[in-house]
Enzyme design. Structure first.
Site, PDB file in Angstrom:
ATOM      1  N   ASP A   1     -87.382 -39.785  51.870  1.00  0.00           N
ATOM      2  CA  ASP A   1     -88.821 -39.682  51.675  1.00  0.00           C
ATOM      3  C   ASP A   1     -89.325 -38.284  52.004  1.00  0.00           C
ATOM      4  O   ASP A   1     -89.203 -37.813  53.136  1.00  0.00           O
ATOM      5  CB  ASP A   1     -89.476 -40.716  52.593  1.00  0.00           C
ATOM      6  CG  ASP A   1     -90.944 -40.866  52.310  1.00  0.00           C
ATOM      7  OD1 ASP A   1     -91.297 -40.934  51.125  1.00  0.00           O
ATOM      8  OD2 ASP A   1     -91.734 -40.897  53.258  1.00  0.00           O
TER       9      ASP A   1
ATOM     10  N   THR B   1     -94.525 -37.661  46.980  1.00  0.00           N
ATOM     11  CA  THR B   1     -94.617 -36.498  47.878  1.00  0.00           C
ATOM     12  C   THR B   1     -93.615 -35.408  47.484  1.00  0.00           C
ATOM     13  O   THR B   1     -93.953 -34.231  47.502  1.00  0.00           O
ATOM     14  CB  THR B   1     -94.382 -36.915  49.339  1.00  0.00           C
ATOM     15  OG1 THR B   1     -93.160 -37.616  49.436  1.00  0.00           O
ATOM     16  CG2 THR B   1     -95.493 -37.812  49.821  1.00  0.00           C
ATOM     17  N   THR B   2     -92.406 -35.814  47.135  1.00  0.00           N
ATOM     18  CA  THR B   2     -91.400 -34.826  46.747  1.00  0.00           C
ATOM     19  C   THR B   2     -91.859 -34.102  45.489  1.00  0.00           C
ATOM     20  O   THR B   2     -91.789 -32.872  45.396  1.00  0.00           O
ATOM     21  CB  THR B   2     -90.045 -35.516  46.493  1.00  0.00           C
ATOM     22  OG1 THR B   2     -89.786 -36.406  47.566  1.00  0.00           O
ATOM     23  CG2 THR B   2     -88.928 -34.519  46.383  1.00  0.00           C
TER      24      THR B   2
ATOM     25  N   ASP C   1     -93.712 -47.471  49.561  1.00  0.00           N
ATOM     26  CA  ASP C   1     -93.844 -46.736  48.294  1.00  0.00           C
ATOM     27  C   ASP C   1     -94.141 -47.719  47.168  1.00  0.00           C
ATOM     28  O   ASP C   1     -95.055 -47.516  46.365  1.00  0.00           O
ATOM     29  CB  ASP C   1     -92.540 -45.987  47.948  1.00  0.00           C
ATOM     30  CG  ASP C   1     -92.417 -44.664  48.713  1.00  0.00           C
ATOM     31  OD1 ASP C   1     -93.389 -44.301  49.421  1.00  0.00           O
ATOM     32  OD2 ASP C   1     -91.367 -44.012  48.612  1.00  0.00           O
TER      33      ASP C   1
HETATM   34  P1  ADP Z   1     -91.304 -38.798  45.037  1.00  0.00           P
HETATM   35  O1  ADP Z   1     -91.337 -38.533  46.518  1.00  0.00           O
HETATM   36  O2  ADP Z   1     -91.884 -37.654  44.279  1.00  0.00           O
HETATM   37  O3  ADP Z   1     -91.873 -40.110  44.668  1.00  0.00           O
HETATM   38  P2  ADP Z   1     -88.757 -39.958  44.358  1.00  0.00           P
HETATM   39  O4  ADP Z   1     -87.485 -39.622  45.032  1.00  0.00           O
HETATM   40  O5  ADP Z   1     -89.366 -41.275  44.635  1.00  0.00           O
HETATM   41  O6  ADP Z   1     -89.771 -38.787  44.659  1.00  0.00           O
HETATM   42  O7  ADP Z   1     -88.500 -39.807  42.800  1.00  0.00           O
HETATM   43  C1  ADP Z   1     -89.481 -40.036  41.848  1.00  0.00           C
HETATM   44  C2  ADP Z   1     -89.003 -39.609  40.497  1.00  0.00           C
HETATM   45  O8  ADP Z   1     -87.887 -40.398  40.072  1.00  0.00           O
HETATM   46  C3  ADP Z   1     -90.076 -39.812  39.445  1.00  0.00           C
HETATM   47  O9  ADP Z   1     -90.144 -38.673  38.619  1.00  0.00           O
HETATM   48  C4  ADP Z   1     -89.575 -41.033  38.669  1.00  0.00           C
HETATM   49  O10 ADP Z   1     -90.024 -41.051  37.331  1.00  0.00           O
HETATM   50  C5  ADP Z   1     -88.098 -40.852  38.742  1.00  0.00           C
HETATM   51  N1  ADP Z   1     -87.353 -42.090  38.483  1.00  0.00           N
HETATM   52  C6  ADP Z   1     -87.430 -43.272  39.120  1.00  0.00           C
HETATM   53  N2  ADP Z   1     -86.582 -44.176  38.572  1.00  0.00           N
HETATM   54  C7  ADP Z   1     -85.958 -43.549  37.561  1.00  0.00           C
HETATM   55  C8  ADP Z   1     -84.937 -43.926  36.607  1.00  0.00           C
HETATM   56  N3  ADP Z   1     -84.423 -45.137  36.596  1.00  0.00           N
HETATM   57  N4  ADP Z   1     -84.535 -42.997  35.724  1.00  0.00           N
HETATM   58  C9  ADP Z   1     -85.054 -41.758  35.749  1.00  0.00           C
HETATM   59  N5  ADP Z   1     -85.981 -41.344  36.595  1.00  0.00           N
HETATM   60  C10 ADP Z   1     -86.430 -42.224  37.498  1.00  0.00           C
HETATM   61 MG    MG Z   2     -91.244 -42.009  45.065  1.00  0.00          MG
END
Ligand code: ADP
Ligand code: MG
Length: 538
Positions: free
Chosen positions: A60, A93-94, A385
């Site tokens: 996270d 957040t990322t 989340d």
């Molecule tokens: P954040 O802290 O920004 O939410 P995450 O590590 O939760 O970061 O990653 C979010 C990203 O992962 C988003 O751009 C989302 O669209 C992408 N994502 C989630 N599931 C998938 C998937 N199955 N295939 C491709 N991208 C995905």
């Molecule tokens: Mg996320």
């Protein structure tokens, strides 16, 4: 570097012009670099060890940045945007930190080409406004009772987290929880209690009706369960000397000591008598309960817990209709909470208190199970989340395709728009578009897929009008991710656009860093040299 004006004290350090700017950009870029590898379903986790040797394992973004001892002022501003994103949306957040880092990195290229920071800032602001317009155009409207889609959104949020294996089940738990507590399409996260217990697997995580708190009754002599519970909620200590206040007494003879002890006993007896007279059979106390009070409570067959967290007190109050009492004189039969039953239960060997059949039927608890404290903590972050993404989607009713699809589409349309403009701001808009593409590029990179191939294919498809083309990391293919149900709330993206642009433009405007050190021994890092933690990163 380090040029001080005559009127400044010795403890002040100053960095001006280009040095200040480059140094700030570098710091911000490094912060983005730290979280980059955690992005997306194939992102890696980080292990954080605090100065007290407490360990956190997480994926996270905001947790990572908050736990790091970051001191560089510009780097701190980056951490702030992660916190804003967390507060406003609860997810993404990322993404927001990475876009901010990239906006600054790309701004640097423009600075190298002698484009003035104010021009870049202006261009970025124009791009931000346009990005919002585009986002509004391409977001999809969903009905508030479209639980199928809401479930997909929660699943996307939890992909790649510790919760991934059980994300289907967890999403169902979240949807059921939301269904129970929502009022007129609105959900207050406070209404969903999350309790964690170490033991058994994460698959044993469950949604429970009623309230569970991680506290056992304070004495074995107290009843194990109480039917028709009448509950007193007390936020003062049931003891004579509250440990928070140190008192000193001087006693010169044995009889004086005896008198003093007798007085103490009498006053505790008084307190407990008042409680018993109300007819209460359960007491939740936010502070301590001493041994004598404990003895008296058990004698009266009262079930009591001590040192109950304030947040739990509030939830119990809401669930049972009981008022939290902060003064002994306020104790009365009125304002007591009620439930059908209060019971001490054992979950994975841990004793907890379960309030069943609450007056307020919307009282629910998600009971998280997991092998270690680190696991349950990370599951909690993932569930939050998912929950907050459901809530954001409900709030606005707008969702977007994930897997970089939305970023690609905004980038494409921004470029088209930029071309219609004259002036150098156009270059900044182009860089803004490039910065958004960093998201799909990183998703690919983190999954070990060639990012150039992915970017090329994505660009091609978006140019051909396939606005939902994204990278699906289940199939590792560029495809219509709307059909693959990789969905996110639109709000994540609109907030990320705002927070990233705000911090990037703010940092770009700075050309003078004046740092006042607290003292000679102060460990503040100055803006002219790299903070310690960054040494390990470069
Ligand atoms: P954040 O802290 O920004 O939410 P995450 O590590 O939760 O970061 O990653 C979010 C990203 O992962 C988003 O751009 C989302 O669209 C992408 N994502 C989630 N599931 C998938 C998937 N199955 N295939 C491709 N991208 C995905
Ligand atoms: Mg996320």
């Amino acid at each position: 570097m380090g040029k001080n004006a005559d009127f400044m004290s010795e403890n002040t350090e100053r960095t001006i012009g280009k040095d200040a700017q480059r140094n700030n950009i570098l710091a911000a870029k490094l912060v983005a670099e730290v979280v980059k590898t955690t992005l997306g379903p194939k992102g890696m986790d980080k292990m954080l060890v605090s100065p007290l040797n407490e360990i956190t394992v997480t994926n996270d973004g905001v947790t990572i940045l908050s736990e790091m001892q970051i001191e560089h002022p510009a780097a701190k501003m980056m951490v702030e945007i992660a916190k804003t994103q967390e507060k406003e949306v609860g997810d993404g957040t990322t993404t927001s930190v990475m876009i901010a880092g990239k906006l600054l990195e790309n701004a640097e290229k423009l600075l190298d080409r002698k484009i003035h920071p104010t021009v870049i800032v202006k261009g970025y602001r124009i791009a931000q406004r346009k990005a919002h317009e585009i986002l509004d155009e391409v977001s999809l409207k969903i009905a508030p009772d479209n639980y199928e889609i809401l479930k997909e959104i929660a699943m996307t949020a939890m992909t790649g987290k510790g919760a991934e294996e059980e994300r289907e089940k967890f999403s169902e738990i979240l949807i059921n929880a939301v269904k129970i507590v929502s009022e007129g399409g609105k959900v207050d996260t406070e209404d969903i209690k999350i309790e964690k217990v170490v033991g058994e697997g994460i698959k044993d995580t469950e949604l429970v009706k009623g309230i569970i708190i991680g506290k056992e009754k304070i004495s074995n002599d107290m009843p194990k369960n109480i039917l028709n519970a009448k509950i007193l909620l007390i936020d003062f200590p049931l003891e004579i000397k509250s440990p928070e206040i140190e008192t000193k007494i001087s006693i010169s003879s044995h009889s004086e000591l005896q008198n003093f002890l007798d007085e103490e006993e009498k006053s505790i007896k008084n307190m407990i008598q008042k409680i018993v007279l109300t007819g209460a059979n359960v007491v939740f106390c936010q502070k301590g309960i001493d041994d004598f009070a404990k003895y008296l409570l058990s004698k009266s067959e009262i079930y009591a817990c001590r040192r109950v967290a304030k947040s739990d007190m509030d939830k119990i109050s809401k669930a049972t209709g009981g008022r939290i009492i902060s003064n002994l004189n306020e104790i009365s039969a009125e304002g007591m909470g009620e439930t059908e039953e209060v019971e001490e239960i054992k979950e994975s060997g841990e004793k907890m208190t379960y309030l069943k059949g609450c007056k307020n039927p919307k009282s629910i608890t998600i009971l998280i199970h997991g092998g270690t404290t680190h696991v349950v903590d990370e599951i909690e972050r993932a569930l939050l989340d998912g929950l907050l993404d459901i809530i954001s989607s409900l709030e606005t009713g707008l969702v977007v395709p994930g897997g970089g699809a939305i970023e690609m589409e905004i980038a494409k349309r921004l470029r088209d728009f930029g071309r219609t403009l004259k002036g150098r701001e156009q270059l900044a808009i182009e860089e803004y578009a490039n910065s958004l593409e960093f998201i799909p590029v990183t998703l690919a990179e983190n999954a070990g897929i060639d990012p150039i191939d992915v970017l090329t294919e994505l660009k091609l498809k978006h140019d051909m009008g396939e606005l939902n083309a994204g990278l699906n990391l289940f199939t590792n293919k560029v495809e219509n991710v709307l059909n693959s149900r990789i969905l996110e709330p639109s709000k994540i993206k609109s907030q990320a656009i705002d927070s990233a642009t705000d911090v990037a433009t703010m940092i770009l405007r700075i050309d003078d860093v004046i740092l006042s050190k607290p003292s000679k021994r102060g460990s503040m890092n100055n803006a002219g040299s790299m903070p310690d933690y960054m040494d390990s990163l470069v």
